[in-house]
Design an enzyme around this catalytic site. Structure first.
Site, PDB file in Angstrom:
ATOM      1  N   LEU B 128      -0.673 -27.415 -94.293  1.00  0.00           N
ATOM      2  CA  LEU B 128      -0.585 -28.706 -93.598  1.00  0.00           C
ATOM      3  C   LEU B 128      -1.923 -29.452 -93.649  1.00  0.00           C
ATOM      4  O   LEU B 128      -1.980 -30.593 -94.069  1.00  0.00           O
ATOM      5  CB  LEU B 128      -0.157 -28.495 -92.141  1.00  0.00           C
ATOM      6  CG  LEU B 128      -0.133 -29.748 -91.260  1.00  0.00           C
ATOM      7  CD1 LEU B 128       0.902 -30.745 -91.769  1.00  0.00           C
ATOM      8  CD2 LEU B 128       0.159 -29.385 -89.803  1.00  0.00           C
ATOM      9  N   GLU B 130      -5.539 -31.042 -94.415  1.00  0.00           N
ATOM     10  CA  GLU B 130      -6.102 -31.649 -95.619  1.00  0.00           C
ATOM     11  C   GLU B 130      -7.561 -32.001 -95.356  1.00  0.00           C
ATOM     12  O   GLU B 130      -8.008 -31.960 -94.204  1.00  0.00           O
ATOM     13  CB  GLU B 130      -5.304 -32.912 -95.993  1.00  0.00           C
ATOM     14  CG  GLU B 130      -3.842 -32.622 -96.282  1.00  0.00           C
ATOM     15  CD  GLU B 130      -3.084 -33.853 -96.762  1.00  0.00           C
ATOM     16  OE1 GLU B 130      -3.680 -34.957 -96.765  1.00  0.00           O
ATOM     17  OE2 GLU B 130      -1.918 -33.694 -97.135  1.00  0.00           O
ATOM     18  N   GLY B 132      -8.808 -34.729 -94.995  1.00  0.00           N
ATOM     19  CA  GLY B 132      -8.896 -35.845 -94.056  1.00  0.00           C
ATOM     20  C   GLY B 132      -7.941 -35.783 -92.892  1.00  0.00           C
ATOM     21  O   GLY B 132      -7.804 -36.758 -92.150  1.00  0.00           O
ATOM     22  N   TRP B 159      -8.347 -25.528 -95.850  1.00  0.00           N
ATOM     23  CA  TRP B 159      -8.373 -24.553 -94.752  1.00  0.00           C
ATOM     24  C   TRP B 159      -7.070 -23.760 -94.697  1.00  0.00           C
ATOM     25  O   TRP B 159      -6.547 -23.481 -93.624  1.00  0.00           O
ATOM     26  CB  TRP B 159      -8.640 -25.226 -93.399  1.00  0.00           C
ATOM     27  CG  TRP B 159      -9.794 -26.138 -93.386  1.00  0.00           C
ATOM     28  CD1 TRP B 159      -9.783 -27.479 -93.177  1.00  0.00           C
ATOM     29  CD2 TRP B 159     -11.175 -25.782 -93.613  1.00  0.00           C
ATOM     30  NE1 TRP B 159     -11.058 -27.998 -93.266  1.00  0.00           N
ATOM     31  CE2 TRP B 159     -11.933 -26.969 -93.533  1.00  0.00           C
ATOM     32  CE3 TRP B 159     -11.838 -24.585 -93.887  1.00  0.00           C
ATOM     33  CZ2 TRP B 159     -13.311 -27.001 -93.706  1.00  0.00           C
ATOM     34  CZ3 TRP B 159     -13.207 -24.614 -94.073  1.00  0.00           C
ATOM     35  CH2 TRP B 159     -13.929 -25.809 -93.968  1.00  0.00           C
ATOM     36  N   ARG B 242       1.524 -21.367 -83.088  1.00  0.00           N
ATOM     37  CA  ARG B 242       0.732 -21.494 -81.857  1.00  0.00           C
ATOM     38  C   ARG B 242       0.943 -20.278 -80.954  1.00  0.00           C
ATOM     39  O   ARG B 242       0.008 -19.766 -80.327  1.00  0.00           O
ATOM     40  CB  ARG B 242       1.196 -22.775 -81.159  1.00  0.00           C
ATOM     41  CG  ARG B 242       0.183 -23.450 -80.316  1.00  0.00           C
ATOM     42  CD  ARG B 242       0.681 -24.835 -79.938  1.00  0.00           C
ATOM     43  NE  ARG B 242       0.533 -25.792 -81.008  1.00  0.00           N
ATOM     44  CZ  ARG B 242       1.501 -26.568 -81.489  1.00  0.00           C
ATOM     45  NH1 ARG B 242       2.710 -26.504 -80.978  1.00  0.00           N
ATOM     46  NH2 ARG B 242       1.261 -27.407 -82.470  1.00  0.00           N
ATOM     47  N   GLN B 336     -23.198 -11.718 -74.631  1.00  0.00           N
ATOM     48  CA  GLN B 336     -24.247 -11.735 -73.605  1.00  0.00           C
ATOM     49  C   GLN B 336     -24.456 -10.343 -73.016  1.00  0.00           C
ATOM     50  O   GLN B 336     -25.587  -9.899 -72.822  1.00  0.00           O
ATOM     51  CB  GLN B 336     -23.838 -12.724 -72.498  1.00  0.00           C
ATOM     52  CG  GLN B 336     -24.947 -13.058 -71.528  1.00  0.00           C
ATOM     53  CD  GLN B 336     -26.009 -13.932 -72.173  1.00  0.00           C
ATOM     54  OE1 GLN B 336     -25.751 -14.613 -73.163  1.00  0.00           O
ATOM     55  NE2 GLN B 336     -27.214 -13.890 -71.626  1.00  0.00           N
ATOM     56  N   GLY B 339     -26.405  -8.182 -75.246  1.00  0.00           N
ATOM     57  CA  GLY B 339     -27.778  -8.607 -75.514  1.00  0.00           C
ATOM     58  C   GLY B 339     -28.028  -8.749 -77.003  1.00  0.00           C
ATOM     59  O   GLY B 339     -27.145  -9.201 -77.758  1.00  0.00           O
ATOM     60  N   GLU B 363      -3.951 -24.505 -85.242  1.00  0.00           N
ATOM     61  CA  GLU B 363      -2.594 -24.732 -84.705  1.00  0.00           C
ATOM     62  C   GLU B 363      -2.610 -25.769 -83.589  1.00  0.00           C
ATOM     63  O   GLU B 363      -1.921 -25.636 -82.587  1.00  0.00           O
ATOM     64  CB  GLU B 363      -2.013 -23.394 -84.205  1.00  0.00           C
ATOM     65  CG  GLU B 363      -1.018 -22.747 -85.159  1.00  0.00           C
ATOM     66  CD  GLU B 363      -1.569 -22.595 -86.574  1.00  0.00           C
ATOM     67  OE1 GLU B 363      -1.625 -23.632 -87.264  1.00  0.00           O
ATOM     68  OE2 GLU B 363      -1.875 -21.501 -87.003  1.00  0.00           O
ATOM     69  N   GLU B 367      -8.083 -30.102 -77.712  1.00  0.00           N
ATOM     70  CA  GLU B 367      -8.047 -31.481 -77.201  1.00  0.00           C
ATOM     71  C   GLU B 367      -6.626 -32.045 -77.341  1.00  0.00           C
ATOM     72  O   GLU B 367      -6.099 -32.685 -76.428  1.00  0.00           O
ATOM     73  CB  GLU B 367      -9.051 -32.346 -77.969  1.00  0.00           C
ATOM     74  CG  GLU B 367     -10.503 -32.086 -77.616  1.00  0.00           C
ATOM     75  CD  GLU B 367     -11.023 -30.749 -78.147  1.00  0.00           C
ATOM     76  OE1 GLU B 367     -10.465 -30.229 -79.137  1.00  0.00           O
ATOM     77  OE2 GLU B 367     -11.971 -30.208 -77.564  1.00  0.00           O
TER      78      GLU B 367
END
Lengths: 82, 382
Positions: B128, B130, B132, B159, B242, B336, B339, B363, B367
């Site tokens: 799916l 591209e 852009g 990707w 998803r 963390q 360390g 997927e 946002e």
């Protein structure tokens, strides 16, 4: 069956868009409600609720324009219930 | 015909979480960091996954599948994700394409592809994104035109997980009226695969850029309906992807928790074991809590899928958003806790940290997910 199906379909659409005033003949595409997410939800709802499988050749826009056309689709796909 | 036992002797069938966990602990966990460094999953593991029936166990039994329910499939993908997000990513895209062909394919398409996809004889990739266009699928520029009763495909996909290895590509491209899904075998003339290497996370998932130059396809290449409902192929397929990413994110949290619990039980600071320090305990308790919460959200989405409920789509958005953000947060905390040791190759947490970031992007970026979740809430509640 058809009247019941129409009501169930209308209830589903109204539940998604509670602010809208929709009747069984209104074109939900003309109202701007349908995107691919809602179309998928509609198909899943119809298949689950009415225990039918919608074949690819019935996945036409005219079959999903209104509660009335969707209930007619349900009737075609489940003749034993008519 | 070669049997599964002949492909990989001694590999047991994966049928549930327990058997998946045993497979992952034996065949994936000890090698995941090496896969990450090598930037690929070896054929030997792919064959073992075939022998274990891991590729598409949810396919119906009458197609040769295992008929696995989607709650169990989610548990299996979580376990694989706990071991290696790259391997889980291969499963994710293969699952998406297998489901799409089973759900939307014509009888001929199903007969041609589903049994082979189920066995893992054919591995698939989902095309799916591209250069852009990513989460905004409406921005894709790849296109097909009808010609001589078939189709001609042009465009570039980027990707693409398992693009380096997959045998079959499900390619989304613009038609005259909408976006269609097309089945494109890798060996079709005009298909060119270019590996993308040295990426941030899921480094072993064999990502590629794939160019399609005047690729001639038959009329049977189109998967599913055309017109307005063509978008449902994409919506439904992404929904399952998803779901798999959400389960894999739970696996990352669990892996971070297990790595940290082991480290904190051995490492001392100022004469105390790390596990006895309140600030470390707080981090571990948050991992436990979020792992359980994310697992419940995923299970609910899976239950709704098994029931055929339309509300699964939004439940999956919520599960993926919660699980992936929690995975990124806890993988960071895992580094963390370790360390400086967490920044090297001796412990898995650096890999988890890099992989977790990817989960917030693929997927559907988080946002986009928040916009969608808020939109649904606005319609239903506000």
């Amino acid at each position: 069956m058809s009247a019941n199906a129409k009501e169930q379909i209308l209830d589903f659409v109204r539940a998604r868009y509670p602010q809208a005033e929709i009747d069984e003949t209104q074109d939900i595409f003309a109202l701007g409600f349908v995107n691919s997410l809602f179309a998928m939800e509609l198909v899943m709802f119809i298949e689950k609720t009415f225990e039918v499988t919608i074949p690819n050749d019935e996945l036409k826009i005219d079959n999903f324009r209104s509660a009335e056309t969707m209930s007619e689709l349900v009737d075609r796909l489940s003749p034993a219930r008519v | 015909m070669t049997t599964q036992a002949e492909i990989a002797p001694g590999v047991l069938q994966v049928t549930d979480r327990k058997s998946a966990r045993a497979f992952v602990d034996t065949h994936i966990v000890p090698y995941a960091d090496a896969y990450d460094r090598q930037g690929r999953v070896p054929e030997e593991l792919l064959e073992r996954m075939t022998a274990a029936g891991l590729w598409a166990p949810f396919l119906p039994r009458d197609t040769g599948g295992g008929g696995m329910d989607l709650v169990t499939l989610g548990e299996v993908h979580e376990e694989v994700g706990r071991g290696c997000s790259s391997v889980r990513s291969l499963l994710t895209v293969h699952t998406m394409v297998s489901w799409a062909v089973q759900r939307w394919g014509s009888p001929a398409q199903r007969e041609q592809w589903v049994p082979a996809l189920g066995r893992g004889d054919v591995l698939a990739a989902f095309c799916l994104s591209e250069p852009g266009a990513g989460s905004d699928a409406s921005g894709i520029a790849s296109n097909v035109v009808e010609k001589n009763g078939g189709w001609v495909l042009n465009g570039v996909k980027k990707w693409i997980t398992n693009g380096q290895r997959a045998d079959l590509f499900l390619v989304f491209a613009r038609t005259a009226t909408s976006i269609g899904a097309f089945l494109v075998p890798r060996d079709t003339p005009g298909v060119e695969v270019t590996p993308i290497e040295d990426v941030l996370g899921t480094r072993a998932s064999m990502i590629a850029e794939i160019s399609f130059r005047d690729v001639a396809l038959g009329p049977d290449a189109l998967l599913g309906p055309s017109g307005f409902t063509a978008g449902m192929v994409l919506t439904g397929t992404l929904d399952l992807g998803r779901y798999s990413v959400a389960t894999g994110s739970v696996g990352i949290i669990q892996a971070a928790l297990e790595a940290c619990a082991a480290y904190a039980s051995r490492r001392t600071v100022g004469g105390s074991l790390l596990k006895d320090l309140p600030l470390i305990q707080a981090k571990l308790s948050d991992m436990v809590t979020d792992a359980r919460a994310a697992r419940l959200l995923v299970a609910e989405a899976g239950r709704l899928k098994d029931a055929g409920e339309a509300s699964t789509i939004m439940a999956t958005w919520v599960a993926k958003y919660f699980a992936s953000t929690a995975a990124a947060r806890h993988a960071s905390e895992a580094v963390q806790i370790h360390g400086a040791n967490g920044c090297g190759h001796d412990y898995p947490v650096a890999r988890l940290y890099r992989d977790a970031k990817v989960m917030e992007i693929i997927e559907g970026s988080n946002e986009i997910q928040r916009i969608t979740i808020a939109g649904q809430a606005e319609r239903e509640i506000i």
